[in-house]
Write a protein that holds these residues in place. Structure first.
Motif, short mmCIF file in Angstrom:
data_model
loop_
_atom_site.label_atom_id
_atom_site.label_comp_id
_atom_site.label_asym_id
_atom_site.label_seq_id
_atom_site.Cartn_x
_atom_site.Cartn_y
_atom_site.Cartn_z
N GLN A 26 0.73 -1.12 -0.11
CA GLN A 26 0.00 -0.03 0.06
C GLN A 26 0.68 1.33 0.21
N VAL A 30 2.63 3.72 -5.06
CA VAL A 30 2.61 4.78 -5.53
C VAL A 30 3.84 5.41 -5.75
N VAL A 61 -1.74 -0.32 -7.18
CA VAL A 61 -2.34 1.19 -7.36
C VAL A 61 -3.97 1.03 -7.75
N ALA A 62 -3.97 0.37 -8.65
CA ALA A 62 -5.61 0.12 -9.39
C ALA A 62 -6.24 -0.29 -8.27
N ARG A 64 -5.97 -0.45 -5.01
CA ARG A 64 -6.29 0.30 -3.86
C ARG A 64 -7.26 1.62 -4.34
N GLU A 65 -7.13 2.05 -5.55
CA GLU A 65 -8.02 3.02 -6.02
C GLU A 65 -9.44 2.70 -6.09
N CYS A 68 -10.87 2.01 -2.55
CA CYS A 68 -11.48 3.48 -2.07
C CYS A 68 -12.46 3.92 -2.80
N LEU A 69 -12.71 3.64 -4.00
CA LEU A 69 -13.95 4.22 -4.60
C LEU A 69 -15.05 3.51 -4.18
N PHE A 86 -12.56 12.92 -6.91
CA PHE A 86 -12.33 11.65 -7.78
C PHE A 86 -11.74 11.74 -9.06
#
Length: 86
Positions: A26, A30, A61-62, A64-65, A68-69, A86
């Motif tokens: 995590q 990034v 990263v994808a 994780r995003e 989050c979304l 966003f």
């Protein structure tokens, strides 16, 4: 995989292992992806290492995003002073 145990819930070695895992999946992806995007290169890691290193970190990263979304609607933002970006 998303949080550290409380101080008394796990041994010191387990907490350090969890910290390393969280940093690896995590925290580091990034900066690694940003380094590649800004400078066009990554540290040397072998013949095929750059391809796999970049691919793995872009994937992390994808994920994780996406997570989050996915959980963003579960937060109460009615009293938030700033809008979500966003």
């Amino acid at each position: 995989m998303g949080s550290l145990d409380l101080k008394d819930a796990a041994s010191g070695d387990r907490i350090w292992g969890d910290l390393w895992l969280l940093l690896a999946v995590q925290g580091l992806p990034v900066p690694i992806v940003l380094c590649y995007l800004l400078f066009g290169s990554l540290p040397p890691v072998g013949v095929f290492g750059h391809f796999w290193l970049l691919g793995l970190n872009v994937f992390l990263v994808a994920v994780r995003e996406a997570l989050c979304l996915a959980i963003a609607p579960s937060y109460d933002t009615t009293r938030a002073s700033a809008k979500l970006v966003f």
